[in-house]
Design a protein around this motif. Structure first.
Motif, PDB file in Angstrom:
ATOM      1  N   PHE A  38       0.829  -1.204   0.000  1.00  0.00           N
ATOM      2  CA  PHE A  38       0.000   0.000   0.000  1.00  0.00           C
ATOM      3  C   PHE A  38       0.866   1.259   0.000  1.00  0.00           C
ATOM      4  CE2 PHE A  38      -2.245   3.439   2.083  1.00  0.00           C
ATOM      5  CZ  PHE A  38      -3.448   3.447   1.415  1.00  0.00           C
ATOM      6  N   VAL A  39       1.880   1.296   0.844  1.00  0.00           N
ATOM      7  CA  VAL A  39       2.703   2.504   0.994  1.00  0.00           C
ATOM      8  C   VAL A  39       3.460   2.831  -0.284  1.00  0.00           C
ATOM      9  CG1 VAL A  39       4.618   3.543   2.271  1.00  0.00           C
ATOM     10  CG2 VAL A  39       2.915   2.180   3.483  1.00  0.00           C
ATOM     11  N   LEU A  40       4.073   1.846  -0.886  1.00  0.00           N
ATOM     12  CA  LEU A  40       4.809   2.102  -2.128  1.00  0.00           C
ATOM     13  C   LEU A  40       3.881   2.588  -3.225  1.00  0.00           C
ATOM     14  CD1 LEU A  40       7.288  -0.908  -2.239  1.00  0.00           C
ATOM     15  CD2 LEU A  40       7.781   1.471  -1.685  1.00  0.00           C
ATOM     16  N   TRP A  41       2.724   1.987  -3.349  1.00  0.00           N
ATOM     17  CA  TRP A  41       1.774   2.403  -4.378  1.00  0.00           C
ATOM     18  C   TRP A  41       1.144   3.751  -4.054  1.00  0.00           C
ATOM     19  CZ3 TRP A  41       0.388   0.831  -9.179  1.00  0.00           C
ATOM     20  CH2 TRP A  41       1.062  -0.287  -9.657  1.00  0.00           C
ATOM     21  N   TRP A  42       1.056   4.085  -2.776  1.00  0.00           N
ATOM     22  CA  TRP A  42       0.544   5.401  -2.403  1.00  0.00           C
ATOM     23  C   TRP A  42       1.511   6.491  -2.864  1.00  0.00           C
ATOM     24  CZ3 TRP A  42       2.374   8.813   1.519  1.00  0.00           C
ATOM     25  CH2 TRP A  42       1.560   9.924   1.704  1.00  0.00           C
ATOM     26  N   PHE A  43       2.811   6.293  -2.641  1.00  0.00           N
ATOM     27  CA  PHE A  43       3.806   7.240  -3.130  1.00  0.00           C
ATOM     28  C   PHE A  43       3.762   7.341  -4.653  1.00  0.00           C
ATOM     29  CE2 PHE A  43       6.190   6.542   0.952  1.00  0.00           C
ATOM     30  CZ  PHE A  43       6.134   7.859   1.366  1.00  0.00           C
ATOM     31  N   TYR A  44       3.699   6.195  -5.302  1.00  0.00           N
ATOM     32  CA  TYR A  44       3.634   6.138  -6.761  1.00  0.00           C
ATOM     33  C   TYR A  44       2.394   6.879  -7.270  1.00  0.00           C
ATOM     34  CZ  TYR A  44       3.390   3.679 -11.352  1.00  0.00           C
ATOM     35  OH  TYR A  44       3.312   3.353 -12.684  1.00  0.00           O
ATOM     36  N   GLY A  45       1.249   6.623  -6.662  1.00  0.00           N
ATOM     37  CA  GLY A  45       0.010   7.255  -7.076  1.00  0.00           C
ATOM     38  C   GLY A  45      -0.007   8.752  -6.818  1.00  0.00           C
ATOM     39  N   ALA A  46       0.597   9.181  -5.720  1.00  0.00           N
ATOM     40  CA  ALA A  46       0.649  10.611  -5.414  1.00  0.00           C
ATOM     41  C   ALA A  46       1.607  11.337  -6.358  1.00  0.00           C
ATOM     42  CB  ALA A  46       1.076  10.830  -3.967  1.00  0.00           C
ATOM     43  N   ALA A  47       2.658  10.663  -6.763  1.00  0.00           N
ATOM     44  CA  ALA A  47       3.663  11.295  -7.628  1.00  0.00           C
ATOM     45  C   ALA A  47       3.183  11.388  -9.079  1.00  0.00           C
ATOM     46  CB  ALA A  47       4.975  10.523  -7.559  1.00  0.00           C
ATOM     47  N   ILE A  48       2.704  10.281  -9.616  1.00  0.00           N
ATOM     48  CA  ILE A  48       2.261  10.275 -11.020  1.00  0.00           C
ATOM     49  C   ILE A  48       0.961   9.487 -11.157  1.00  0.00           C
ATOM     50  CG2 ILE A  48       4.401  10.766 -12.253  1.00  0.00           C
ATOM     51  CD1 ILE A  48       5.008   7.834 -12.367  1.00  0.00           C
ATOM     52  N   PHE A  49      -0.108  10.087 -10.690  1.00  0.00           N
ATOM     53  CA  PHE A  49      -1.421   9.451 -10.658  1.00  0.00           C
ATOM     54  C   PHE A  49      -1.875   8.986 -12.027  1.00  0.00           C
ATOM     55  CE2 PHE A  49      -6.059   9.775 -10.964  1.00  0.00           C
ATOM     56  CZ  PHE A  49      -6.427   8.875  -9.979  1.00  0.00           C
ATOM     57  N   ILE A  50      -1.646   9.784 -13.042  1.00  0.00           N
ATOM     58  CA  ILE A  50      -2.133   9.490 -14.396  1.00  0.00           C
ATOM     59  C   ILE A  50      -1.549   8.178 -14.939  1.00  0.00           C
ATOM     60  CG2 ILE A  50      -0.411  10.799 -15.688  1.00  0.00           C
ATOM     61  CD1 ILE A  50      -4.136  10.983 -16.401  1.00  0.00           C
ATOM     62  N   VAL A  51      -0.392   7.770 -14.446  1.00  0.00           N
ATOM     63  CA  VAL A  51       0.225   6.509 -14.854  1.00  0.00           C
ATOM     64  C   VAL A  51      -0.100   5.396 -13.856  1.00  0.00           C
ATOM     65  CG1 VAL A  51       2.444   5.361 -15.275  1.00  0.00           C
ATOM     66  CG2 VAL A  51       2.104   7.715 -16.029  1.00  0.00           C
ATOM     67  N   ALA A  52      -0.135   5.736 -12.577  1.00  0.00           N
ATOM     68  CA  ALA A  52      -0.315   4.734 -11.524  1.00  0.00           C
ATOM     69  C   ALA A  52      -1.704   4.101 -11.538  1.00  0.00           C
ATOM     70  CB  ALA A  52      -0.034   5.358 -10.159  1.00  0.00           C
ATOM     71  N   LEU A  53      -2.731   4.880 -11.806  1.00  0.00           N
ATOM     72  CA  LEU A  53      -4.082   4.326 -11.792  1.00  0.00           C
ATOM     73  C   LEU A  53      -4.283   3.250 -12.862  1.00  0.00           C
ATOM     74  CD1 LEU A  53      -6.859   4.268 -10.521  1.00  0.00           C
ATOM     75  CD2 LEU A  53      -7.527   6.103 -12.075  1.00  0.00           C
ATOM     76  N   PRO A  54      -3.971   3.515 -14.138  1.00  0.00           N
ATOM     77  CA  PRO A  54      -4.115   2.433 -15.124  1.00  0.00           C
ATOM     78  C   PRO A  54      -3.197   1.244 -14.830  1.00  0.00           C
ATOM     79  CG  PRO A  54      -3.796   4.530 -16.233  1.00  0.00           C
ATOM     80  CD  PRO A  54      -3.613   4.767 -14.780  1.00  0.00           C
ATOM     81  N   HIS A  55      -2.006   1.525 -14.322  1.00  0.00           N
ATOM     82  CA  HIS A  55      -1.072   0.461 -13.981  1.00  0.00           C
ATOM     83  C   HIS A  55      -1.671  -0.442 -12.900  1.00  0.00           C
ATOM     84  CE1 HIS A  55       3.309  -0.609 -12.649  1.00  0.00           C
ATOM     85  NE2 HIS A  55       2.659  -1.640 -13.113  1.00  0.00           N
ATOM     86  N   ALA A  56      -2.247   0.159 -11.862  1.00  0.00           N
ATOM     87  CA  ALA A  56      -2.864  -0.615 -10.786  1.00  0.00           C
ATOM     88  C   ALA A  56      -4.053  -1.421 -11.291  1.00  0.00           C
ATOM     89  CB  ALA A  56      -3.294   0.315  -9.657  1.00  0.00           C
ATOM     90  N   LEU A  57      -4.832  -0.847 -12.176  1.00  0.00           N
ATOM     91  CA  LEU A  57      -6.008  -1.539 -12.705  1.00  0.00           C
ATOM     92  C   LEU A  57      -5.639  -2.711 -13.613  1.00  0.00           C
ATOM     93  CD1 LEU A  57      -8.263   1.533 -13.508  1.00  0.00           C
ATOM     94  CD2 LEU A  57      -8.645  -0.179 -11.721  1.00  0.00           C
ATOM     95  N   LEU A  58      -4.565  -2.574 -14.363  1.00  0.00           N
ATOM     96  CA  LEU A  58      -4.208  -3.585 -15.353  1.00  0.00           C
ATOM     97  C   LEU A  58      -3.274  -4.681 -14.845  1.00  0.00           C
ATOM     98  CD1 LEU A  58      -3.734  -1.271 -18.454  1.00  0.00           C
ATOM     99  CD2 LEU A  58      -5.671  -2.772 -17.945  1.00  0.00           C
ATOM    100  N   MET A  59      -2.611  -4.467 -13.714  1.00  0.00           N
ATOM    101  CA  MET A  59      -1.653  -5.474 -13.242  1.00  0.00           C
ATOM    102  C   MET A  59      -2.382  -6.686 -12.684  1.00  0.00           C
ATOM    103  SD  MET A  59      -0.073  -4.090  -9.737  1.00  0.00           S
ATOM    104  CE  MET A  59      -1.120  -3.632  -8.383  1.00  0.00           C
TER     105      MET A  59
END
Length: 61
Positions: A25-46
């Protein structure tokens, strides 16, 4: 300052999705806060990390 607060809040969405798939959760929270536009599709598709999910289930029982 408002942009930082918004980034912190929207970072929760990809983090919650990733956590449900067995990721940190913590690593993905940092990732999502930094570059949300990339992190959201990445999280949905993985794919799910089945070994991590099984470990959490066995630990909870």
């Amino acid at each position: 300052m408002e942009v930082l607060i918004i980034a912190v809040i929207i970072g929760l969405l990809p983090a919650a999705i990733a956590q449900s798939k067995g990721r940190s959760f913590v690593l993905w929270w940092f990732y999502g806060a930094a570059i949300f536009i990339v992190a959201l599709p990445h999280a949905l598709l993985m794919s799910s990390d089945t070994s991590a999910l099984e470990y959490r289930r066995s630990k909870a029982e």
